[in-house]
Write an enzyme that holds these catalytic residues in place. Structure first.
Site, mmCIF file in Angstrom:
data_model
loop_
_atom_site.group_PDB
_atom_site.id
_atom_site.type_symbol
_atom_site.label_atom_id
_atom_site.label_comp_id
_atom_site.label_asym_id
_atom_site.label_seq_id
_atom_site.Cartn_x
_atom_site.Cartn_y
_atom_site.Cartn_z
ATOM 1 N N SER A 244 -43.333 10.157 35.172
ATOM 2 C CA SER A 244 -42.715 9.119 36.142
ATOM 3 C C SER A 244 -42.115 7.384 35.738
ATOM 4 C CB SER A 244 -43.655 8.939 37.143
ATOM 5 O OG SER A 244 -42.582 8.449 38.309
ATOM 6 N N ASP A 516 -38.963 18.865 40.968
ATOM 7 C CA ASP A 516 -40.046 17.637 41.711
ATOM 8 C C ASP A 516 -39.165 16.887 42.248
ATOM 9 O OD1 ASP A 516 -40.826 15.403 40.680
ATOM 10 O OD2 ASP A 516 -40.715 15.841 38.835
ATOM 11 N N HIS A 544 -44.475 16.568 41.311
ATOM 12 C CA HIS A 544 -44.228 15.787 40.682
ATOM 13 C C HIS A 544 -44.270 15.860 39.427
ATOM 14 C CE1 HIS A 544 -42.425 12.184 39.343
ATOM 15 N NE2 HIS A 544 -43.296 11.118 40.203
#
Length: 575
Positions: A244, A516, A544
């Site tokens: 991320s 995602d 995610h």
């Protein structure tokens, strides 16, 4: 984000405004995952880095040698080893005596005779303390074959967690009274004035508490810290996994130090060429689509726990709750203020990160809310994935702040000051944070994102973005745009949207998850194309990120980390 893949609740605002605060943090999370760090070397006219920024060798600078030459003093801390890394607060003035002391932890390789080196992890954010998350089990996401070959290392970035000094955005009780509340879609002049007042109050609280730190917490500086860490670990080249926001940190490192990369995995990727509005629309549309997918696939994932027998029943329930919470907040046990529509949107969105772990709790919370009780949804909006009323602070007790009888905790210095220099002895100066909460992730997330990503100074730019956001993603879009207002009056960095410029970097592996919500798959496709020799590994699933969630993804990633095995174009994994 982020988890390692979700936000943890912070303490810079009280529960009275926690629902709106979670909505703000959620929308800013995409900026964390797409951070365009303030480039200390400056940017070209098109936003790209000048050639010289990658060619320079900071380790050769006389004023940085004491930082690059430091030796980490590892000491036992439970099942791990801990140390402190000292880095200059301002890389343009490293000799001014102001530094950050960053906690570092490692899980030593299980088979020392097979050791290849150190694998550095960043689990996301911005604002997530890597040391705590390593201790809480992030290393368990790493396969046995990698753990046998590498020491697994993580650190608290500058301003985050146990960093000294650290960021905070609450100095006193005044901050509570300065936040008034605003609808998800402010339409009238009065509503927009309230939204601006909220944003200004939050920014002012951050400046009061952490003003001198705010210009120095950008992602480019954190990436430079990671190169100092590489040197302190004794590694010639960096092996790295970032989830991320960690992909933004990795991208920045690759641009500044392309020839110091050995292997780099960027999972839940970010396209640095997008501006703030494009990113907000991309993520808000992702969350809207993820909630739609929840309605469609709930029965397949959690069975009879779903709050409806058909997808349409679930959608109707969600719409009914949105209408209800717009009119009047749902009661929440133990709280004067109930769960409003912003809190509901936050609870829904934060529950989309890991469907296999979160959708059952969301389903139970929606059932309770339909019966008039918003307690479980409020817990989800505050970052408690179990939705059982137990706070993250309670569930984490003994893991992040308790002294270890074996040695220092992640917040305590371990005498890792630079060789030949003085130990860091920074005391809070005027306007510098002196009372930092145990979890400062919210403050750090806002501070890093607002510095990294250019934002308009004119409020009209945000109002102009509301209608397109509403059309694209409904309440997820409008709440995302409104939450960006906190960055309107923030100190500006120098970076601009740009395509990756990392000449000489070896093949980088980008992992993209098709469903995602926080880092849309299209951004992974784009990022992989921007890296010279970039490789894309696709994961056909909701949620995610992919590494740590799927065996096929794990196999491909770990062959690359250990043996530098390339991933062929078009490679796809499915659960």
């Amino acid at each position: 984000m982020i988890l390692p893949r979700t936000d943890h609740p912070g303490e810079f605002l009280v529960f009275r405004t926690a629902a709106r605060r979670r909505a703000l943090v959620l929308a800013l999370a995409v900026l964390g995952t797409t951070s365009l760090a303030a480039c200390t070397a400056g940017s070209g006219r098109d936003g790209s880095r000048p050639e010289s920024s990658a060619a320079a060798d900071p380790a050769a600078r006389p004023d940085l040698r004491r930082f690059y030459g430091q030796k980490l003093d590892w000491r036992p801390c439970g099942d791990f080893r801990c140390a402190t890394l000292t880095v200059p607060r301002d890389y343009d003035r490293p000799g001014d005596g102001k530094t950050f002391a960053l906690p570092v932890a490692k899980a030593v390789t299980a088979v020392p005779g097979k050791r290849l080196g150190s694998l550095v992890l960043n689990p996301g954010g911005p604002g997530e303390p890597g040391v705590r998350l390593l201790k809480d089990g992030v290393a368990d996401d790493i396969g046995k074959g990698v753990r046998e070959r590498f020491d697994i290392v993580s650190f608290d970035p500058r301003g985050v967690g146990g960093s000294k000094p650290a960021l905070t955005c609450l100095t006193d009780d005044r901050a509570e009274d300065e936040v008034h509340g605003a609808p998800l879609y402010p339409r009238t002049d009065a509503e927009r004035a309230d939204a601006l007042a909220d944003a200004r109050a939050t920014a002012a609280a951050c400046r009061r508490a952490s003003g001198p730190l705010l210009p120095h917490v950008g992602t480019d500086d954190a990436a430079r810290d990671m190169d100092v860490l590489r040197a302190a670990l004794g590694e010639r080249r960096l092996t790295y996994v970032g989830w991320s926001y960690g992909t933004s940190l990795g991208t920045s490192y690759a641009e500044q130090f392309p020839r110091r990369v050995r292997a780099m995995v960027l999972d839940g990727a970010v396209d640095p060429s997008l501006d703030w509005r494009q990113r907000v629309l991309g993520q808000s549309t992702g969350f809207r689509d993820a909630v739609e997918e929840y309605a469609d696939s709930c029965a397949d994932v959690v069975g009879e726990a779903c709050p409806g027998t058909t997808p349409e029943e679930i959608r109707t329930l969600v719409d009914r709750l949105l209408d209800r919470t717009r009119r009047e907040p749902l009661p929440v046990d133990g709280a004067e203020e109930g769960l409003d529509a912003a809190g509901l949107v936050s609870a829904l969105s934060l529950s989309m990160y890991t469907p296999e772990a979160q959708w059952e709790g969301l389903s139970e919370a929606l059932r309770a809310a339909d019966g008039g009780d918003g307690t479980k949804l409020a817990a989800l909006a505050a970052g408690d994935e179990d939705a059982d009323g137990e706070s993250d602070e309670e569930s984490d007790a003994g893991t992040s702040g308790e002294p270890s009888e074996d040695g220092p905790t992640d917040g305590e210095p371990a005498d890792g000051e630079p060789t030949g220099g003085e130990p860091a002895k920074d005391e809070p100066a005027d306007g510098e944070a002196s009372d930092v909460p145990e979890d400062n992730s919210d403050a750090a997330l806002i501070a890093v994102d607002c510095l990294d990503v250019p934002h308009p100074r004119d409020a009209q730019a945000y109002w102009d973005a509301l209608a397109p956001a509403d059309e694209a993603a409904g309440v997820y879009g409008t709440s995302g745009v409104t939450s960006e207002l906190v960055c309107k009056d923030w100190p500006a960095g120098t970076r601009r949207p740009h395509r990756v410029h990392a000449p000489g970097v070896p093949p980088v592996l980008v992992v993209g998850t098709a469903g995602d919500p926080a880092t849309p798959y299209d951004e992974a496709v784009s990022l992989a194309r921007q890296f010279p020799g970039g490789m894309l590994l696709s994961f056909e699933a909701p949620g995610h990120t992919g590494y740590g969630r799927d065996a096929c993804v794990g196999e491909k990633v770990e062959k690359y980390l250990v043996s530098l095995t390339k991933v062929r174009p078009g490679t796809t994994c499915a659960p």
